[in-house]
Scaffold this motif. Structure first.
Motif, PDB file in Angstrom:
ATOM      1  N   ALA A 104       0.828  -1.199   0.000  1.00  0.00           N
ATOM      2  CA  ALA A 104       0.000   0.000   0.000  1.00  0.00           C
ATOM      3  C   ALA A 104       0.867   1.257   0.000  1.00  0.00           C
ATOM      4  CB  ALA A 104      -0.920  -0.011   1.221  1.00  0.00           C
ATOM      5  N   MET A 105       1.989   1.203   0.720  1.00  0.00           N
ATOM      6  CA  MET A 105       2.879   2.360   0.765  1.00  0.00           C
ATOM      7  C   MET A 105       3.453   2.659  -0.616  1.00  0.00           C
ATOM      8  SD  MET A 105       6.283   3.023   3.107  1.00  0.00           S
ATOM      9  CE  MET A 105       5.324   2.920   4.620  1.00  0.00           C
ATOM     10  N   GLU A 106       3.923   1.618  -1.315  1.00  0.00           N
ATOM     11  CA  GLU A 106       4.442   1.803  -2.670  1.00  0.00           C
ATOM     12  C   GLU A 106       3.362   2.356  -3.593  1.00  0.00           C
ATOM     13  OE1 GLU A 106       6.242  -1.617  -4.394  1.00  0.00           O
ATOM     14  OE2 GLU A 106       7.765  -1.825  -2.834  1.00  0.00           O
ATOM     15  N   ALA A 107       2.158   1.849  -3.436  1.00  0.00           N
ATOM     16  CA  ALA A 107       1.057   2.289  -4.294  1.00  0.00           C
ATOM     17  C   ALA A 107       0.760   3.773  -4.089  1.00  0.00           C
ATOM     18  CB  ALA A 107      -0.186   1.455  -4.004  1.00  0.00           C
ATOM     19  N   GLU A 108       0.719   4.212  -2.835  1.00  0.00           N
ATOM     20  CA  GLU A 108       0.439   5.619  -2.566  1.00  0.00           C
ATOM     21  C   GLU A 108       1.553   6.515  -3.087  1.00  0.00           C
ATOM     22  OE1 GLU A 108      -1.681   6.765   1.169  1.00  0.00           O
ATOM     23  OE2 GLU A 108      -1.169   4.720   1.773  1.00  0.00           O
ATOM     24  N   ARG A 109       2.792   6.078  -2.917  1.00  0.00           N
ATOM     25  CA  ARG A 109       3.923   6.866  -3.424  1.00  0.00           C
ATOM     26  C   ARG A 109       3.881   6.982  -4.943  1.00  0.00           C
ATOM     27  NH1 ARG A 109       8.846   4.267   0.239  1.00  0.00           N
ATOM     28  NH2 ARG A 109       8.431   5.447   2.153  1.00  0.00           N
ATOM     29  N   ALA A 110       3.596   5.868  -5.605  1.00  0.00           N
ATOM     30  CA  ALA A 110       3.559   5.873  -7.067  1.00  0.00           C
ATOM     31  C   ALA A 110       2.402   6.728  -7.579  1.00  0.00           C
ATOM     32  CB  ALA A 110       3.430   4.443  -7.585  1.00  0.00           C
ATOM     33  N   SER A 111       1.275   6.646  -6.909  1.00  0.00           N
ATOM     34  CA  SER A 111       0.132   7.470  -7.301  1.00  0.00           C
ATOM     35  C   SER A 111       0.461   8.950  -7.156  1.00  0.00           C
ATOM     36  CB  SER A 111      -1.083   7.105  -6.439  1.00  0.00           C
ATOM     37  OG  SER A 111      -2.190   7.900  -6.765  1.00  0.00           O
ATOM     38  N   TYR A 112       1.096   9.291  -6.044  1.00  0.00           N
ATOM     39  CA  TYR A 112       1.482  10.680  -5.797  1.00  0.00           C
ATOM     40  C   TYR A 112       2.522  11.151  -6.810  1.00  0.00           C
ATOM     41  CZ  TYR A 112       3.129  14.835  -3.291  1.00  0.00           C
ATOM     42  OH  TYR A 112       3.468  16.119  -2.951  1.00  0.00           O
ATOM     43  N   ALA A 113       3.391  10.232  -7.258  1.00  0.00           N
ATOM     44  CA  ALA A 113       4.461  10.589  -8.198  1.00  0.00           C
ATOM     45  C   ALA A 113       3.970  10.709  -9.637  1.00  0.00           C
ATOM     46  CB  ALA A 113       5.578   9.545  -8.127  1.00  0.00           C
ATOM     47  N   GLY A 114       2.709  10.359  -9.879  1.00  0.00           N
ATOM     48  CA  GLY A 114       2.149  10.576 -11.205  1.00  0.00           C
ATOM     49  C   GLY A 114       1.928   9.340 -12.053  1.00  0.00           C
ATOM     50  N   ALA A 115       1.928   8.152 -11.427  1.00  0.00           N
ATOM     51  CA  ALA A 115       1.660   6.934 -12.194  1.00  0.00           C
ATOM     52  C   ALA A 115       0.281   7.025 -12.845  1.00  0.00           C
ATOM     53  CB  ALA A 115       1.718   5.711 -11.286  1.00  0.00           C
ATOM     54  N   ASP A 116       0.189   6.540 -14.070  1.00  0.00           N
ATOM     55  CA  ASP A 116      -1.088   6.554 -14.778  1.00  0.00           C
ATOM     56  C   ASP A 116      -1.934   5.335 -14.429  1.00  0.00           C
ATOM     57  OD1 ASP A 116      -0.933   8.977 -16.580  1.00  0.00           O
ATOM     58  OD2 ASP A 116       0.964   7.990 -17.046  1.00  0.00           O
ATOM     59  N   TRP A 117      -1.305   4.283 -13.942  1.00  0.00           N
ATOM     60  CA  TRP A 117      -2.005   3.114 -13.405  1.00  0.00           C
ATOM     61  C   TRP A 117      -1.032   2.367 -12.508  1.00  0.00           C
ATOM     62  CZ3 TRP A 117      -0.297   3.238 -18.472  1.00  0.00           C
ATOM     63  CH2 TRP A 117       0.626   2.264 -18.832  1.00  0.00           C
ATOM     64  N   LEU A 118      -1.574   1.474 -11.674  1.00  0.00           N
ATOM     65  CA  LEU A 118      -0.767   0.666 -10.772  1.00  0.00           C
ATOM     66  C   LEU A 118      -1.047  -0.807 -11.031  1.00  0.00           C
ATOM     67  CD1 LEU A 118      -1.446   2.619  -7.439  1.00  0.00           C
ATOM     68  CD2 LEU A 118       0.506   2.892  -8.986  1.00  0.00           C
ATOM     69  N   LEU A 119       0.001  -1.609 -10.911  1.00  0.00           N
ATOM     70  CA  LEU A 119      -0.128  -3.059 -11.065  1.00  0.00           C
ATOM     71  C   LEU A 119       0.365  -3.698  -9.773  1.00  0.00           C
ATOM     72  CD1 LEU A 119      -0.754  -5.461 -12.899  1.00  0.00           C
ATOM     73  CD2 LEU A 119       1.560  -5.290 -13.826  1.00  0.00           C
ATOM     74  N   TYR A 120      -0.578  -4.283  -9.017  1.00  0.00           N
ATOM     75  CA  TYR A 120      -0.272  -4.814  -7.683  1.00  0.00           C
ATOM     76  C   TYR A 120      -0.273  -6.341  -7.691  1.00  0.00           C
ATOM     77  CZ  TYR A 120      -1.001  -6.118  -2.788  1.00  0.00           C
ATOM     78  OH  TYR A 120      -0.896  -6.698  -1.540  1.00  0.00           O
ATOM     79  N   GLY A 121       0.719  -6.925  -7.036  1.00  0.00           N
ATOM     80  CA  GLY A 121       0.740  -8.386  -6.934  1.00  0.00           C
ATOM     81  C   GLY A 121       1.932  -8.841  -6.102  1.00  0.00           C
ATOM     82  N   HIS A 122       2.039 -10.188  -6.000  1.00  0.00           N
ATOM     83  CA  HIS A 122       1.105 -11.126  -6.589  1.00  0.00           C
ATOM     84  C   HIS A 122      -0.008 -11.457  -5.593  1.00  0.00           C
ATOM     85  CE1 HIS A 122       3.927 -13.758  -4.425  1.00  0.00           C
ATOM     86  NE2 HIS A 122       3.098 -14.773  -4.548  1.00  0.00           N
ATOM     87  N   VAL A 123      -1.212 -11.588  -6.127  1.00  0.00           N
ATOM     88  CA  VAL A 123      -2.397 -11.695  -5.285  1.00  0.00           C
ATOM     89  C   VAL A 123      -2.643 -13.133  -4.828  1.00  0.00           C
ATOM     90  CG1 VAL A 123      -4.890 -11.334  -5.211  1.00  0.00           C
ATOM     91  CG2 VAL A 123      -3.435  -9.659  -6.354  1.00  0.00           C
ATOM     92  N   PHE A 124      -2.579 -14.071  -5.773  1.00  0.00           N
ATOM     93  CA  PHE A 124      -2.800 -15.481  -5.457  1.00  0.00           C
ATOM     94  C   PHE A 124      -1.530 -16.280  -5.755  1.00  0.00           C
ATOM     95  CE2 PHE A 124      -7.022 -13.903  -6.964  1.00  0.00           C
ATOM     96  CZ  PHE A 124      -7.674 -13.942  -5.733  1.00  0.00           C
ATOM     97  N   LYS A 125      -1.509 -17.528  -5.329  1.00  0.00           N
ATOM     98  CA  LYS A 125      -0.360 -18.381  -5.605  1.00  0.00           C
ATOM     99  C   LYS A 125      -0.159 -18.532  -7.108  1.00  0.00           C
ATOM    100  CE  LYS A 125      -0.241 -21.219  -1.412  1.00  0.00           C
ATOM    101  NZ  LYS A 125      -0.338 -22.594  -0.861  1.00  0.00           N
ATOM    102  N   THR A 126       1.100 -18.482  -7.524  1.00  0.00           N
ATOM    103  CA  THR A 126       1.415 -18.603  -8.942  1.00  0.00           C
ATOM    104  C   THR A 126       2.770 -19.257  -9.121  1.00  0.00           C
ATOM    105  OG1 THR A 126       1.910 -17.358 -10.964  1.00  0.00           O
ATOM    106  CG2 THR A 126       2.238 -16.202  -8.887  1.00  0.00           C
ATOM    107  N   ASN A 127       2.911 -20.028 -10.173  1.00  0.00           N
ATOM    108  CA  ASN A 127       4.192 -20.679 -10.467  1.00  0.00           C
ATOM    109  C   ASN A 127       5.287 -19.672 -10.780  1.00  0.00           C
ATOM    110  OD1 ASN A 127       3.151 -23.244 -10.090  1.00  0.00           O
ATOM    111  ND2 ASN A 127       2.603 -23.514 -12.248  1.00  0.00           N
ATOM    112  N   CYS A 128       4.884 -18.482 -11.213  1.00  0.00           N
ATOM    113  CA  CYS A 128       5.873 -17.436 -11.506  1.00  0.00           C
ATOM    114  C   CYS A 128       6.599 -16.963 -10.244  1.00  0.00           C
ATOM    115  CB  CYS A 128       5.199 -16.244 -12.180  1.00  0.00           C
ATOM    116  SG  CYS A 128       4.434 -16.624 -13.760  1.00  0.00           S
ATOM    117  N   LYS A 129       5.956 -17.156  -9.086  1.00  0.00           N
ATOM    118  CA  LYS A 129       6.529 -16.740  -7.792  1.00  0.00           C
ATOM    119  C   LYS A 129       6.532 -17.930  -6.840  1.00  0.00           C
ATOM    120  CE  LYS A 129       6.752 -12.248  -8.797  1.00  0.00           C
ATOM    121  NZ  LYS A 129       8.006 -11.452  -8.802  1.00  0.00           N
ATOM    122  N   ARG A 130       7.014 -19.037  -7.346  1.00  0.00           N
ATOM    123  CA  ARG A 130       6.982 -20.278  -6.557  1.00  0.00           C
ATOM    124  C   ARG A 130       7.762 -20.102  -5.254  1.00  0.00           C
ATOM    125  NH1 ARG A 130       8.091 -25.254 -10.216  1.00  0.00           N
ATOM    126  NH2 ARG A 130       6.159 -24.445 -11.105  1.00  0.00           N
TER     127      ARG A 130
END
Length: 204
Positions: A104-130
């Protein structure tokens, strides 16, 4: 809700091009995330896609701001280890830039810095982040209430998760392996599309 499909850096340009062209009717944006490919291979891919009438508006270049600028792509996705939002926005004001965030802290900082969108993760278990514990939905929900920019979730998302993610109030999702590691990428992308349509139909 919108669907971002994130490439997985496992295919040669010609095969990747085919998958992207075939799934394009069901995908809102493609994040081109090809860490081992050269700049010329990126440009070869983008050229092939645009020649096949895939709109550049649907293409987001991950990390490689140089490729985006040379290819006249308007959108870039910035990972935590890459150029900062201020560097990109200051030097390339024509670009729209999304930021990958993990708290959440990274998200607020990025939003304040002018990000046009945010991509948050990883939300569920995934093989990409085993072996790495997923972050779940609680913090994602918290972020959705605090930021005003578009918020996307990534990580182990399946069509059956769409309704609960929609209820949290996010703008869309990003998926990688579910589409690009599928034996039938078109059907996989279509399942997400149909899940979105079902929710949108229920809102009327």
């Amino acid at each position: 809700m919108k669907l971002m499909a994130v490439t997985n850096d496992r295919f040669k340009v010609d095969h990747l091009t085919k998958i992207m062209i075939d799934t394009e009717p069901f995908v809102d944006y493609f994040i081109i995330r090809e860490r081992t490919k050269t700049a010329n291979e990126y440009i070869e891919l983008i050229t092939a896609l645009t020649e096949a009438k895939v709109s550049k508006e649907k293409l987001i270049v991950n990390d490689r701001v140089d490729v985006a600028v040379v290819s006249n792509i308007q959108r870039v996705q910035l990972p935590g280890h890459g150029l900062s939002l201020s560097q990109v926005k200051g030097n390339f004001p024509q670009l729209l830039a999304g930021q990958s965030v993990h708290s959440a802290m990274e998200a607020e900082r990025a939003s304040y810095a002018g990000a046009d969108w945010l991509l948050y993760g990883h939300v569920f278990k995934t093989n990409c982040k085993r072996g790495v514990e997923p972050r779940g939905l609680a913090e994602l929900h918290e972020i959705s209430k605090k930021v005003t920019v578009d918020l996307y979730a990534i990580g182990g998302i399946k069509p059956e998760h769409i309704e609960m993610l929609h209820d949290i109030g996010i703008n869309g999702i990003a998926v990688m392996s579910t589409i690009f590691e599928s034996n039938d990428p078109v059907s996989a992308a279509k399942e997400f599309y149909e899940a979105f349509q079902k929710i949108e139909g229920a809102e009327f």
